[in-house]
Design an enzyme around this catalytic site. Sequence first.
Site, PDB file in Angstrom:
ATOM      1  N   LYS A 125       0.857  -1.058   0.057  1.00  0.00           N
ATOM      2  CA  LYS A 125      -0.146  -0.114  -0.201  1.00  0.00           C
ATOM      3  C   LYS A 125       0.947   1.384   0.064  1.00  0.00           C
ATOM      4  O   LYS A 125       0.699   2.293  -0.473  1.00  0.00           O
ATOM      5  CB  LYS A 125      -1.037  -0.068   1.235  1.00  0.00           C
ATOM      6  CG  LYS A 125      -2.096  -0.998   1.087  1.00  0.00           C
ATOM      7  CD  LYS A 125      -3.014  -0.966   2.164  1.00  0.00           C
ATOM      8  CE  LYS A 125      -3.813  -2.188   2.047  1.00  0.00           C
ATOM      9  NZ  LYS A 125      -4.934  -2.282   3.232  1.00  0.00           N
ATOM     10  N   LYS A 169      -0.540   3.914  12.120  1.00  0.00           N
ATOM     11  CA  LYS A 169      -0.662   2.443  12.199  1.00  0.00           C
ATOM     12  C   LYS A 169       1.039   1.764  11.667  1.00  0.00           C
ATOM     13  O   LYS A 169       1.473   2.822  10.876  1.00  0.00           O
ATOM     14  CB  LYS A 169      -1.621   1.969  11.079  1.00  0.00           C
ATOM     15  CG  LYS A 169      -1.616   2.764   9.662  1.00  0.00           C
ATOM     16  CD  LYS A 169      -2.875   2.081   8.926  1.00  0.00           C
ATOM     17  CE  LYS A 169      -2.798   2.522   7.456  1.00  0.00           C
ATOM     18  NZ  LYS A 169      -3.813   2.167   6.544  1.00  0.00           N
ATOM     19  N   GLY A 176      -4.901  -4.637  12.859  1.00  0.00           N
ATOM     20  CA  GLY A 176      -5.147  -3.983  13.936  1.00  0.00           C
ATOM     21  C   GLY A 176      -4.046  -3.517  14.848  1.00  0.00           C
ATOM     22  O   GLY A 176      -4.256  -2.896  15.922  1.00  0.00           O
ATOM     23  N   HIS A 219     -17.079   2.757   1.678  1.00  0.00           N
ATOM     24  CA  HIS A 219     -16.188   1.909   0.762  1.00  0.00           C
ATOM     25  C   HIS A 219     -16.827   1.774  -0.517  1.00  0.00           C
ATOM     26  O   HIS A 219     -17.830   0.805  -0.733  1.00  0.00           O
ATOM     27  CB  HIS A 219     -16.015   0.382   1.429  1.00  0.00           C
ATOM     28  CG  HIS A 219     -15.051  -0.508   0.937  1.00  0.00           C
ATOM     29  ND1 HIS A 219     -13.749  -0.774   1.390  1.00  0.00           N
ATOM     30  CD2 HIS A 219     -14.804  -0.542  -0.455  1.00  0.00           C
ATOM     31  CE1 HIS A 219     -12.984  -1.188   0.602  1.00  0.00           C
ATOM     32  NE2 HIS A 219     -13.593  -1.342  -0.631  1.00  0.00           N
ATOM     33  N   HIS A 246     -13.385  -6.921   8.745  1.00  0.00           N
ATOM     34  CA  HIS A 246     -12.621  -5.882   7.494  1.00  0.00           C
ATOM     35  C   HIS A 246     -12.984  -6.693   6.176  1.00  0.00           C
ATOM     36  O   HIS A 246     -12.272  -6.822   5.441  1.00  0.00           O
ATOM     37  CB  HIS A 246     -11.124  -5.912   7.789  1.00  0.00           C
ATOM     38  CG  HIS A 246     -10.793  -4.808   8.593  1.00  0.00           C
ATOM     39  ND1 HIS A 246     -11.063  -3.515   9.013  1.00  0.00           N
ATOM     40  CD2 HIS A 246     -10.299  -5.141  10.026  1.00  0.00           C
ATOM     41  CE1 HIS A 246     -10.765  -2.907  10.099  1.00  0.00           C
ATOM     42  NE2 HIS A 246     -10.218  -3.935  10.882  1.00  0.00           N
ATOM     43  N   GLU A 286      -9.978   0.430  -5.307  1.00  0.00           N
ATOM     44  CA  GLU A 286     -10.891   0.693  -4.146  1.00  0.00           C
ATOM     45  C   GLU A 286     -10.697   2.461  -3.343  1.00  0.00           C
ATOM     46  O   GLU A 286      -9.519   2.966  -3.411  1.00  0.00           O
ATOM     47  CB  GLU A 286     -10.554  -0.199  -2.879  1.00  0.00           C
ATOM     48  CG  GLU A 286     -10.696  -1.408  -3.598  1.00  0.00           C
ATOM     49  CD  GLU A 286     -11.010  -2.368  -2.293  1.00  0.00           C
ATOM     50  OE1 GLU A 286     -10.484  -2.286  -1.278  1.00  0.00           O
ATOM     51  OE2 GLU A 286     -11.402  -3.522  -2.611  1.00  0.00           O
ATOM     52  N   ARG A 303      -7.114  -8.201  -9.803  1.00  0.00           N
ATOM     53  CA  ARG A 303      -7.855  -9.449  -9.901  1.00  0.00           C
ATOM     54  C   ARG A 303      -9.421  -9.400  -9.903  1.00  0.00           C
ATOM     55  O   ARG A 303      -9.743  -8.029  -9.890  1.00  0.00           O
ATOM     56  CB  ARG A 303      -7.555 -10.490  -8.877  1.00  0.00           C
ATOM     57  CG  ARG A 303      -8.011 -10.032  -7.461  1.00  0.00           C
ATOM     58  CD  ARG A 303      -8.011 -10.891  -6.270  1.00  0.00           C
ATOM     59  NE  ARG A 303      -8.169 -10.139  -5.159  1.00  0.00           N
ATOM     60  CZ  ARG A 303      -9.253  -9.902  -4.487  1.00  0.00           C
ATOM     61  NH1 ARG A 303     -10.525 -10.023  -5.104  1.00  0.00           N
ATOM     62  NH2 ARG A 303      -9.373  -9.103  -3.041  1.00  0.00           N
TER      63      ARG A 303
END
Length: 735
Positions: A125, A169, A176, A219, A246, A286, A303
């Site tokens: 990410k 994070k 989490g 989302h 999630h 997303e 995908r």
Amino acid sequence: HAHQMSQHRTISKVLVANRGEIAVRVLRTCRRLGIVTVAVFSDADASAPHVQMADEAYHLGASELSASYLNIEELMRACTVTKADALHPGYGFLSENPLLAEACAANQVLFIGPSPAAIRSMGSKIEAKRLLAKASPKIPLIPGYQGDDQSLVTLRREALAIGFPVLLKASAGGGGKGMRVVYSEESLTASIESAQSEALNSFGDAKLLIEKYFESVRHVEIQIFGDLSGNVVHLFERECSVQRRHQKVIEETPSPIVTPELRARMTAAAVEVGKTIQYVGAGTVEFIVTEDRQFFFLEVNTRLQVEHPITEEVTGLDLVECQIRIAEGVSVVELGLPQAKQTGHAIECRLYAENPANNFYPCTGTIREWSPCQHTPEGTRVRFDSGVQSGSTISVFYDPMISKCIVWAETRDLAIQVMQQTLRNAVLLGLQTNHSFLLRVLGHPVFRRGEADTHFIEKCFPQQELQQLQSSDDLEFRTEVAIVATLWGWAVRQQQRTFLRHLPSGWRNVRYRTQQQYLQWASADSAASVLADGGVSSVHCVDYLVEKAPFVRDPSQGSTATSFTVECFGETHKVLLVDAQVKSIAQSVIDHSVVERGSLTCVIGKLRRTYQIAAQGDGTSGSGRRWDASLGDVFVQCAQFPSPLKVTRCSRFRSTATEDEDENTGYVAPMPAKILRVLVKTGDKVVKGDHLLTIESMKMENRIEAASDGVVEIHVEEGELVGAGSVLCAVRKPE
């Protein structure tokens, strides 16, 4: 790609490197396109539907993922042996692993998906955001800091620049761990330090990212397709805000929150992402959308998505076919994708074997009966994508998804209504599922208004409430289920009688002698068990008497209904058994259990209802007993129940001998149990009512008491685990 662009290749044989519903889904399109198919399977999946459906199948290895579906070498061997010229990775497993795409290229097998470079660029990410920030300032990224300078001064400065609330994070991990939401400057330093130490302990890396934190987000993802000529197009959005752990549970398109103006901006940004990474094939970009309709890039899934069917329903396209054609070199223009339109509304619900009241923990077991709803209201479409059938096992090795239920209708309200009806009428018996939970979500006012955000499930369905709902369902329909389970046992025995065929089973010359059926209660989930009568013991006796049975078994000769008087939970009910259809009685080769399947229609009081039933008889246990239709689990489903309910038929905690016999012998465990306490020893004299032992089954304790005076023989010891039908002890009449 230069050599591929000039001409189209033709794929003649596809190996599907996946299992379950997505393997079945890909095979269905290949079959329609006349492409020969190869399935792969592990030990656990030897007789799975995807294996039966393919033209041939290759055994990868043991059930563990590392030995089977994640084994790249073995998959390449399978392609070589079967001469497959292309491989479809499905979703999950190796679909986003660049090593599989590279192995395919090295073995001259066409990988139906993007290039290894595109997969790799979106794999991390942080790297993905860095790449997009550099390449395309038009793509909105969540304000944040991903720098290498991790000093407290820098982290504090960056957090203040972003503006509270911020999310800290761990760069190295998920789940989490090392995550903190900080609302003010006062708690900033302490939060940074605790997040760093947690990240170090969990992942061996203290590096933190800082991101703007949004209290309420939706989302929303955009489906994109790229081709080998560098074109990228979009096929609109999907809303996936209803999530637990999630993971998405319900998806829909169009999104209730997306306006035409927002759709234009989001789809343009998604196409820009696709062009930046030279994307080929089906992909999903997303985004999160805030309450004031700002949107930010989250990640790219390189995908096909689980929820692709809803896009197919509103566009009329087959996305798997598009994937195959693009891999062959066909352009998105030739496929007509730029002209795609969004029509009507589609919703998908994922049916999982899981227990919502236990933090959505996956459940394992055997599907005793699976028959999707056949009825589709006019002007709507209903589709089930599933990789299971009656008799399939949901094992510990793989994802517990049973099926996806997809509905298309003209409007969102109608789609929700048809989805509720479809789920109520889908028969799924034998294990715990999220069936009733899905119905509750669909009926919730927040969902109905199209306002569910990603915290919707935690906010609107706290664990405590889910547990209470489960208990109240069991109590509300307890009497009905007890009566139905009892009559089902009677009907099955009725079918099996050969002797005195014209007399109904249980018909006696002595009118006032009733028959008994003993039932033990536990909700389908043992952790939230409800004891039937205030918690003393969970075994209940249902007394029933055949009042009037027709002598004719032929409907043209008059009614074939049988009337009963049934007494249960202290109340007397008049019941008319209208019809019992015993579809099949089959014995399992593995554990000798017998499964009875069918339906039963009866009138209890004034209500006539039809129930779907799957019952598991005991089979011959060690003692060589014949299978007995009055023992074992009974799963009952009715369109009016919130979910299937389960009750266990047992022999009473009494002797297996009847009262008319000279001695009371074995006391039998009605279901698998653990011996908690043994209070007497062999040779002890006991009197009627003495507490002999305590057993625990399905997390419930039961006392076993002497049914008569005598001398006891104990056959078990404390701590022992015993199977259903095991003799626990005996009380012999004194000499």
